[in-house]
Design a protein around this motif. Sequence first.
Motif, PDB file in Angstrom:
ATOM      1  N   LEU A  36      -8.594   0.516   5.796  1.00 63.08           N
ATOM      2  CA  LEU A  36      -7.065   0.819   5.477  1.00 63.08           C
ATOM      3  C   LEU A  36      -7.454   0.695   3.891  1.00 63.08           C
ATOM      4  O   LEU A  36      -7.664  -0.526   3.336  1.00 63.08           O
ATOM      5  N   ARG A  37      -7.026   1.905   3.151  1.00 62.32           N
ATOM      6  CA  ARG A  37      -7.111   1.844   1.850  1.00 62.32           C
ATOM      7  C   ARG A  37      -5.535   1.914   1.430  1.00 62.32           C
ATOM      8  O   ARG A  37      -4.730   2.395   1.848  1.00 62.32           O
ATOM      9  N   TYR A  38      -5.362   0.700   0.296  1.00 60.71           N
ATOM     10  CA  TYR A  38      -3.943   0.653  -0.092  1.00 60.71           C
ATOM     11  C   TYR A  38      -4.025   0.128  -1.584  1.00 60.71           C
ATOM     12  O   TYR A  38      -4.991  -0.015  -2.200  1.00 60.71           O
ATOM     13  N   GLN A  39      -2.851   0.079  -2.163  1.00 53.80           N
ATOM     14  CA  GLN A  39      -2.907  -0.513  -3.547  1.00 53.80           C
ATOM     15  C   GLN A  39      -1.801  -1.742  -3.738  1.00 53.80           C
ATOM     16  O   GLN A  39      -0.983  -1.759  -3.152  1.00 53.80           O
ATOM     17  N   ARG A  69       2.808  -3.875   6.897  1.00 58.88           N
ATOM     18  CA  ARG A  69       4.195  -4.876   6.792  1.00 58.88           C
ATOM     19  C   ARG A  69       3.912  -5.904   5.891  1.00 58.88           C
ATOM     20  O   ARG A  69       4.737  -6.264   5.252  1.00 58.88           O
ATOM     21  N   LEU A  70       2.752  -6.731   5.785  1.00 51.96           N
ATOM     22  CA  LEU A  70       2.399  -7.627   4.692  1.00 51.96           C
ATOM     23  C   LEU A  70       2.374  -6.992   3.217  1.00 51.96           C
ATOM     24  O   LEU A  70       3.129  -7.583   2.498  1.00 51.96           O
ATOM     25  N   ILE A  71       2.072  -5.747   3.189  1.00 51.84           N
ATOM     26  CA  ILE A  71       2.018  -5.128   1.680  1.00 51.84           C
ATOM     27  C   ILE A  71       3.484  -4.949   1.438  1.00 51.84           C
ATOM     28  O   ILE A  71       3.843  -5.183   0.122  1.00 51.84           O
ATOM     29  N   ALA A  72       4.494  -4.711   2.364  1.00 56.28           N
ATOM     30  CA  ALA A  72       5.799  -4.205   1.986  1.00 56.28           C
ATOM     31  C   ALA A  72       6.495  -5.331   1.905  1.00 56.28           C
ATOM     32  O   ALA A  72       7.604  -5.433   0.878  1.00 56.28           O
ATOM     33  N   GLU A  73       6.050  -6.650   2.056  1.00 61.51           N
ATOM     34  CA  GLU A  73       6.742  -8.047   1.803  1.00 61.51           C
ATOM     35  C   GLU A  73       5.927  -8.588   0.521  1.00 61.51           C
ATOM     36  O   GLU A  73       6.301  -9.875   0.382  1.00 61.51           O
ATOM     37  N   GLY A  74       5.282  -7.922  -0.273  1.00 53.91           N
ATOM     38  CA  GLY A  74       4.625  -8.220  -1.420  1.00 53.91           C
ATOM     39  C   GLY A  74       3.356  -9.028  -1.321  1.00 53.91           C
ATOM     40  O   GLY A  74       2.864  -9.853  -2.038  1.00 53.91           O
ATOM     41  N   GLU A  75       2.731  -9.271  -0.062  1.00 50.97           N
ATOM     42  CA  GLU A  75       1.426  -9.799  -0.050  1.00 50.97           C
ATOM     43  C   GLU A  75       0.153  -8.871   0.116  1.00 50.97           C
ATOM     44  O   GLU A  75       0.351  -7.471   0.444  1.00 50.97           O
ATOM     45  N   ASP A  76      -0.936  -9.406  -0.344  1.00 51.19           N
ATOM     46  CA  ASP A  76      -2.151  -8.515  -0.206  1.00 51.19           C
ATOM     47  C   ASP A  76      -3.012  -9.063   1.117  1.00 51.19           C
ATOM     48  O   ASP A  76      -3.330 -10.296   1.210  1.00 51.19           O
ATOM     49  N   PRO A  77      -2.984  -8.085   2.101  1.00 50.17           N
ATOM     50  CA  PRO A  77      -3.868  -8.466   3.293  1.00 50.17           C
ATOM     51  C   PRO A  77      -5.209  -9.012   2.901  1.00 50.17           C
ATOM     52  O   PRO A  77      -5.730  -9.936   3.589  1.00 50.17           O
ATOM     53  N   ILE A  78      -6.020  -8.497   2.035  1.00 55.03           N
ATOM     54  CA  ILE A  78      -7.299  -9.297   1.717  1.00 55.03           C
ATOM     55  C   ILE A  78      -7.127 -10.727   1.552  1.00 55.03           C
ATOM     56  O   ILE A  78      -7.828 -11.668   1.745  1.00 55.03           O
ATOM     57  N   ALA A  79      -6.330 -10.874   0.555  1.00 54.38           N
ATOM     58  CA  ALA A  79      -6.234 -12.328   0.034  1.00 54.38           C
ATOM     59  C   ALA A  79      -5.649 -13.281   1.147  1.00 54.38           C
ATOM     60  O   ALA A  79      -6.054 -14.423   1.309  1.00 54.38           O
ATOM     61  N   LYS A  80      -4.721 -12.784   1.782  1.00 62.36           N
ATOM     62  CA  LYS A  80      -3.995 -13.551   2.943  1.00 62.36           C
ATOM     63  C   LYS A  80      -5.269 -13.721   4.135  1.00 62.36           C
ATOM     64  O   LYS A  80      -5.294 -14.904   4.582  1.00 62.36           O
TER      65      LYS A  80
END
Length: 393
Positions: A36-39, A69-80
Amino acid sequence: MILSAQKVKTAGPGRHGDGRGLFLYVKPSGSRSWVLRYQVKGRRRDLGLGSYPDVSLAMARDRASEARRLIAEGEDPIAKKRQAKPKTFKYAALELIESKRPGWKNAKHAAQWTSTLEAYAFPKIGQAQVAKIETADVIAALTPIWSVKPETANRVRQRIEAVLDYASALGIRTGDNPARWRGHLDHLLPKPTKVRAVKHHPALPHAEIGNFMAQLETREGVAARALGFTILTASRSGETRGATWAEIDLEAKVWTIPANRMKAGREHRVPLSEAALALLGGKRGGDKLTFESEAKPDKPISDMSMTAVLRRMERQDITVHGFRSTFRDWAGETTGFPREVIEAALAHGIKDKAEAAYARSDLFDKRRTLMEAWATVANARDIAANVVTLSSA
């Protein structure tokens, strides 16, 4: 175009999109994986979601949806994901040391914490999950040194306890601390102050090395020089007695001991400090012995000659071999040099086969810095100067 189950199965090498940043990567070998590619804050990130066929198209879409969903909540999935990864004891210990560092007035504290844990705790429990460490693990780390080095062992116990308390504070451990003393380990181990240290080779306390070397300097003779050289190089007496001028490069300041004279059967290079070089005496050529017998020219000094020097100094309480322990205790307890550098200086082999497979360097440059520091301490004539803060850099 979105992917289909058939397309996922038959797609050729390359990147194939499913929309909204979800891609299937196919390598020339045919292996397939989901990304999954995201910013986040303007930075592009690629989150691995697993490999096909273990992760189907439907599963990849579900995982991508959760990540969005995590990105929308302001979190970084990789960091989490990294935060959720179980921490090892070593990882938690190094984190704790870094968190304490700003509050320590002296950098020596961080160096001592790191060196003692590297020497005595990490080999036993360093790679264990900090959340799963139990009493048996703590006992396994402490037992080998509890009777031999009770003071050091108790410091190690206290530091293990602190690391486990830190993990509990982070919420990654639950329950009582298995390294606590009162009401727990005090029932399983003898009280440190009651333990009589057992040493096969009685050693001089490292705080006394400066005064001892000052007394040794007043002694004349080859055996006294050989003893001083043995101490400054942290070598074995037999290695010193058999040393030849052919093994010593005065210009490079290196003593190369061939494999057939080493206990481990491997060539060992010893960096020579100026203080060690000064004890060599007049250079002679070829295979002439560096410390040949005064009574029998071209013969090595006897195996008791250095011990005799100690006896004449009325130091029956220590042994020649014990100075290796003096060096090891000094380096491990008062400096920041890594355990592998200290062990390499002592020409100790690495017992862990996996670690040994990667330890191809003899760490010579770092060992030179270590041995220069040891020479500085050994030549200090003020006891207070024997406690120094050092860096392995």
